[in-house]
Scaffold this motif. Structure first.
Motif, PDB file in Angstrom:
ATOM      1  N   GLU A 278      46.324  43.657  49.527  1.00 37.87           N
ATOM      2  CA  GLU A 278      47.089  42.583  49.428  1.00 37.87           C
ATOM      3  C   GLU A 278      48.365  42.642  49.129  1.00 37.87           C
ATOM      4  O   GLU A 278      49.066  41.969  48.173  1.00 37.87           O
ATOM      5  N   GLY A 279      48.967  43.417  49.992  1.00 39.60           N
ATOM      6  CA  GLY A 279      50.386  43.477  50.021  1.00 39.60           C
ATOM      7  C   GLY A 279      51.222  44.160  49.000  1.00 39.60           C
ATOM      8  O   GLY A 279      52.218  44.242  48.721  1.00 39.60           O
ATOM      9  N   LYS A 280      50.123  44.761  48.022  1.00 44.26           N
ATOM     10  CA  LYS A 280      50.656  45.859  46.977  1.00 44.26           C
ATOM     11  C   LYS A 280      50.288  47.195  47.218  1.00 44.26           C
ATOM     12  O   LYS A 280      49.089  47.354  47.535  1.00 44.26           O
ATOM     13  N   GLN A 281      51.055  48.125  46.659  1.00 45.86           N
ATOM     14  CA  GLN A 281      50.646  49.619  46.713  1.00 45.86           C
ATOM     15  C   GLN A 281      49.973  49.677  45.336  1.00 45.86           C
ATOM     16  O   GLN A 281      50.436  49.661  44.342  1.00 45.86           O
ATOM     17  N   ILE A 282      48.577  50.125  45.688  1.00 49.69           N
ATOM     18  CA  ILE A 282      47.838  50.469  44.318  1.00 49.69           C
ATOM     19  C   ILE A 282      47.150  52.005  44.418  1.00 49.69           C
ATOM     20  O   ILE A 282      46.793  52.364  45.518  1.00 49.69           O
ATOM     21  N   VAL A 283      46.988  52.697  43.288  1.00 53.01           N
ATOM     22  CA  VAL A 283      46.120  53.894  43.172  1.00 53.01           C
ATOM     23  C   VAL A 283      45.111  53.583  42.818  1.00 53.01           C
ATOM     24  O   VAL A 283      44.714  53.115  41.684  1.00 53.01           O
ATOM     25  N   PRO A 284      44.028  54.111  43.706  1.00 48.05           N
ATOM     26  CA  PRO A 284      42.565  53.613  43.554  1.00 48.05           C
ATOM     27  C   PRO A 284      42.107  54.235  42.033  1.00 48.05           C
ATOM     28  O   PRO A 284      41.379  53.458  41.025  1.00 48.05           O
ATOM     29  N   LEU A 285      42.481  55.470  41.631  1.00 46.48           N
ATOM     30  CA  LEU A 285      42.235  55.914  40.351  1.00 46.48           C
ATOM     31  C   LEU A 285      42.625  55.200  39.121  1.00 46.48           C
ATOM     32  O   LEU A 285      42.183  54.948  38.269  1.00 46.48           O
ATOM     33  N   GLN A 286      43.839  54.652  39.517  1.00 40.22           N
ATOM     34  CA  GLN A 286      44.404  53.742  38.420  1.00 40.22           C
ATOM     35  C   GLN A 286      43.967  52.400  38.234  1.00 40.22           C
ATOM     36  O   GLN A 286      43.703  51.938  37.102  1.00 40.22           O
ATOM     37  N   PHE A 287      43.316  51.859  39.272  1.00 41.70           N
ATOM     38  CA  PHE A 287      42.690  50.523  39.445  1.00 41.70           C
ATOM     39  C   PHE A 287      41.254  50.884  38.543  1.00 41.70           C
ATOM     40  O   PHE A 287      40.808  50.241  37.712  1.00 41.70           O
ATOM     41  N   LEU A 288      40.550  52.093  38.820  1.00 38.50           N
ATOM     42  CA  LEU A 288      39.245  52.460  38.129  1.00 38.50           C
ATOM     43  C   LEU A 288      39.395  52.605  36.801  1.00 38.50           C
ATOM     44  O   LEU A 288      38.693  51.770  36.090  1.00 38.50           O
ATOM     45  N   LYS A 289      40.701  53.056  36.513  1.00 36.01           N
ATOM     46  CA  LYS A 289      40.839  53.290  34.849  1.00 36.01           C
ATOM     47  C   LYS A 289      40.912  51.686  34.316  1.00 36.01           C
ATOM     48  O   LYS A 289      40.365  51.743  33.211  1.00 36.01           O
ATOM     49  N   ALA A 290      41.428  50.893  35.075  1.00 36.34           N
ATOM     50  CA  ALA A 290      41.584  49.450  34.535  1.00 36.34           C
ATOM     51  C   ALA A 290      40.118  48.936  34.169  1.00 36.34           C
ATOM     52  O   ALA A 290      39.964  47.823  33.403  1.00 36.34           O
ATOM     53  N   VAL A 291      39.152  49.190  35.284  1.00 31.45           N
ATOM     54  CA  VAL A 291      37.870  48.425  35.083  1.00 31.45           C
ATOM     55  C   VAL A 291      37.032  49.121  34.232  1.00 31.45           C
ATOM     56  O   VAL A 291      35.641  48.556  33.788  1.00 31.45           O
ATOM     57  N   LEU A 292      37.205  50.515  33.654  1.00 35.44           N
ATOM     58  CA  LEU A 292      36.354  51.316  33.161  1.00 35.44           C
ATOM     59  C   LEU A 292      36.524  50.942  31.369  1.00 35.44           C
ATOM     60  O   LEU A 292      37.683  50.313  31.233  1.00 35.44           O
ATOM     61  N   PRO A 293      35.698  51.211  30.664  1.00 37.03           N
ATOM     62  CA  PRO A 293      35.777  50.876  29.182  1.00 37.03           C
ATOM     63  C   PRO A 293      36.801  51.687  28.742  1.00 37.03           C
ATOM     64  O   PRO A 293      37.016  52.929  28.994  1.00 37.03           O
ATOM     65  N   ASP A 294      37.695  51.180  27.637  1.00 35.51           N
ATOM     66  CA  ASP A 294      38.789  51.962  27.163  1.00 35.51           C
ATOM     67  C   ASP A 294      38.153  52.955  26.293  1.00 35.51           C
ATOM     68  O   ASP A 294      37.195  52.576  25.376  1.00 35.51           O
ATOM     69  N   PRO A 295      38.492  53.985  26.278  1.00 36.81           N
ATOM     70  CA  PRO A 295      37.849  55.359  25.445  1.00 36.81           C
ATOM     71  C   PRO A 295      38.151  55.023  23.972  1.00 36.81           C
ATOM     72  O   PRO A 295      37.144  55.421  23.225  1.00 36.81           O
ATOM     73  N   ALA A 296      38.848  54.298  23.776  1.00 41.15           N
ATOM     74  CA  ALA A 296      39.159  54.206  22.094  1.00 41.15           C
ATOM     75  C   ALA A 296      38.257  52.947  21.717  1.00 41.15           C
ATOM     76  O   ALA A 296      38.058  52.871  20.658  1.00 41.15           O
ATOM     77  N   SER A 297      37.548  52.283  22.758  1.00 42.36           N
ATOM     78  CA  SER A 297      36.548  51.155  22.314  1.00 42.36           C
ATOM     79  C   SER A 297      35.110  51.937  22.219  1.00 42.36           C
ATOM     80  O   SER A 297      34.123  51.250  21.689  1.00 42.36           O
ATOM     81  N   LEU A 298      34.983  53.257  22.434  1.00 42.78           N
ATOM     82  CA  LEU A 298      33.664  53.772  22.561  1.00 42.78           C
ATOM     83  C   LEU A 298      33.395  54.424  20.990  1.00 42.78           C
ATOM     84  O   LEU A 298      32.130  54.536  20.781  1.00 42.78           O
ATOM     85  N   GLY A 299      34.041  54.374  20.167  1.00 40.87           N
ATOM     86  CA  GLY A 299      33.794  54.843  18.897  1.00 40.87           C
ATOM     87  C   GLY A 299      32.795  54.023  17.999  1.00 40.87           C
ATOM     88  O   GLY A 299      31.741  54.873  17.590  1.00 40.87           O
ATOM     89  N   PRO A 300      32.583  52.834  18.136  1.00 45.34           N
ATOM     90  CA  PRO A 300      31.623  52.338  17.254  1.00 45.34           C
ATOM     91  C   PRO A 300      30.215  52.471  17.558  1.00 45.34           C
ATOM     92  O   PRO A 300      29.226  52.397  17.140  1.00 45.34           O
ATOM     93  N   ARG A 301      30.153  52.739  19.145  1.00 43.69           N
ATOM     94  CA  ARG A 301      28.909  52.711  19.873  1.00 43.69           C
ATOM     95  C   ARG A 301      28.132  54.008  20.007  1.00 43.69           C
ATOM     96  O   ARG A 301      27.165  54.334  20.715  1.00 43.69           O
ATOM     97  N   THR A 302      29.388  55.236  19.903  1.00 42.48           N
ATOM     98  CA  THR A 302      28.602  56.594  20.147  1.00 42.48           C
ATOM     99  C   THR A 302      28.094  57.134  19.002  1.00 42.48           C
ATOM    100  O   THR A 302      28.574  57.281  17.996  1.00 42.48           O
ATOM    101  N   VAL A 303      26.805  57.707  19.323  1.00 41.49           N
ATOM    102  CA  VAL A 303      26.057  58.575  18.589  1.00 41.49           C
ATOM    103  C   VAL A 303      25.809  60.138  18.976  1.00 41.49           C
ATOM    104  O   VAL A 303      25.977  60.176  20.362  1.00 41.49           O
ATOM    105  N   GLY A 304      26.001  60.913  18.186  1.00 38.78           N
ATOM    106  CA  GLY A 304      25.436  62.358  18.346  1.00 38.78           C
ATOM    107  C   GLY A 304      26.470  63.292  18.252  1.00 38.78           C
ATOM    108  O   GLY A 304      27.349  62.914  17.403  1.00 38.78           O
ATOM    109  N   LYS A 305      26.604  64.417  18.695  1.00 37.74           N
ATOM    110  CA  LYS A 305      27.614  65.350  18.131  1.00 37.74           C
ATOM    111  C   LYS A 305      28.335  66.382  19.445  1.00 37.74           C
ATOM    112  O   LYS A 305      27.691  66.113  20.483  1.00 37.74           O
TER     113      LYS A 305
END
Length: 400
Positions: A278-305
């Motif tokens: 759409e007329g802009k330069q984007i890097v696919p991996l950076q776009f993917l990063k924007a739609v994936l869950p923020d790693p910082a938000s995984l803390g409360p829901r992650t179980v295991g070791k």
């Protein structure tokens, strides 16, 4: 005791900041600086009533050396702890050089336009840092970081020479999402989708991504599939471990993660080549990063070791010997303590310890060094004290 400037305010920085505040005898003042000052202010607000450490915040763009120099000159820290992105290592090192300030990071430099990470760029600063009378401590996370300290400790106390090292990184945590990455998605996916390599008989042997798979029975976790990756500490350990014949790095991945990653690769979403949209330069991996869950938000829901460690094979008094040093970390325990999952915790704690080693002058050599080039004993003691106790086995299951 002293002042530390912490650059970055993501998951790892959050842990390191918590740990500095727990260690206020050493860290009497810290400044948290990042592009988004509001993030720094939120951490300050949460912690300042719980600690004797005085907390300051600032806005800084770590891509700009002049901004960094101005901030360092204003705050006058004893050490700069770089917990920004690996793309910014060199600008921060330049600013440290200009201001004659000690430097610590957790990951080696990576150019933004090439999925290639190696130490050559940072090692090129050796003479300059030595002449300036300051120290750069490279790779003070877990891997690289603790894995280097483990290697130095094994060499000092258990072996006359180490011939083989296998570094095993197992995350058996479950966050409940079909696909998410435990640290910065951009860095994580670049690392995993690159060719693998291991060091053998004086040179690197390259492999296809995920080509070499082993199953390993991890203490306190059980059997997991793990895959050979290239990892930066192979490069420095190959240089700093006398008698070494082979070093490999393995990381565990579940089938769901690999299936999702393959699909994303096949449709071009992991590419770092810019495309027009759409007329802009984007890097696919950076776009993917924007739609994936923020790693910082995984803390409360992650179980295991997690279980990260090194298996060594070498000689002591002319006899063959094996030895395994590792740490097991619980995601939920980490979250209770510092509101983070174990991946950030296992990197953030050693980052604080590395900064402490320089601030207290426990480690005091001028120049640019990888972590295994220092006396491992005080760092090993600090791991036990600050939340990453290590375990050892003299009869480990070996990786074939």
């Amino acid at each position: 005791m002293g002042k530390a400037l912490i650059i970055g305010c993501g998951g790892v920085a959050n842990v390191a900041i918590h740990k500095c505040c727990q260690n206020s005898e050493v860290f009497t003042e810290i400044m948290i600086a990042s592009r988004t000052k509001s993030k720094c202010d939120a951490v300050k607000e949460k912690l300042e009533k719980t600690t004797a450490t005085k907390i300051h915040t600032a806005k800084v763009d770590a891509d700009h050396v002049d901004e960094l120099i101005a901030l360092i000159n204003k705050f006058k820290p004893d050490v700069v702890l770089n917990l920004a992105l690996p793309y910014q290592d060199l600008t921060i090192m330049d600013a440290c050089l200009a201001t004659k300030t000690n430097y610590v990071d957790t990951a080696n430099y990576e150019p933004i336009d090439t999925a290639k990470f190696e130490y050559s760029w940072q090692w090129a600063y050796r003479e300059k840092f030595k002449e300036a009378g300051i120290t750069a401590l490279l790779g003070s996370g877990f891997d690289p970081g603790v894995t280097g300290v483990f290697s130095a400790y094994a060499l000092k106390h258990e072996f006359d020479e180490i011939n083989y090292i296998d570094i095993l990184d197992c995350n058996a945590g479950d966050h409940g999402y079909p696909f998410a990455t435990n640290f910065n998605p951009e860095i994580n996916i670049r690392e995993v989708s690159a060719n693998g390599s291991y060091w053998e008989d004086g040179h690197f042997v390259e492999t296809k991504p995920m080509e070499i798979k082993r199953v390993y029975n991890f203490p306190e976790i059980g059997e997991k599939d793990m895959y050979l990756l290239h990892h930066e500490e192979l490069e420095s350990l190959a240089l700093n471990m006398p008698g070494i014949k082979r070093i490999r790095f393995f990381m565990t991945f579940g089938q769901s993660y690999l299936t999702h990653l393959k699909c994303l690769e096949n449709v071009g979403m992991t590419s770092i080549e810019p495309i027009e949209y759409e007329g802009k330069q984007i890097v696919p991996l950076q776009f993917l990063k924007a739609v994936l869950p923020d790693p910082a938000s995984l803390g409360p829901r992650t179980v295991g070791k997690t279980n990260i460690g090194c298996i060594f094979k070498g000689k002591k008094d002319g006899k063959e010997k094996t030895y395994y040093l590792y740490n097991v970390c619980d995601h939920q325990e980490c979250y209770k303590e510092v509101e983070s999952q174990a991946i950030s915790y296992t990197t953030g704690v050693p980052a604080m310890i590395g900064a402490m080693m320089l601030m207290t002058k426990t480690w005091d050599k001028k120049g640019v060094f990888n972590i295994e080039e220092f006396d491992p004993d005080p760092f090993m003691d600090a791991l036990n004290k600050w939340g990453l106790p290590w375990k050892e086995s003299f009869t480990p299951e070996m990786v074939d």
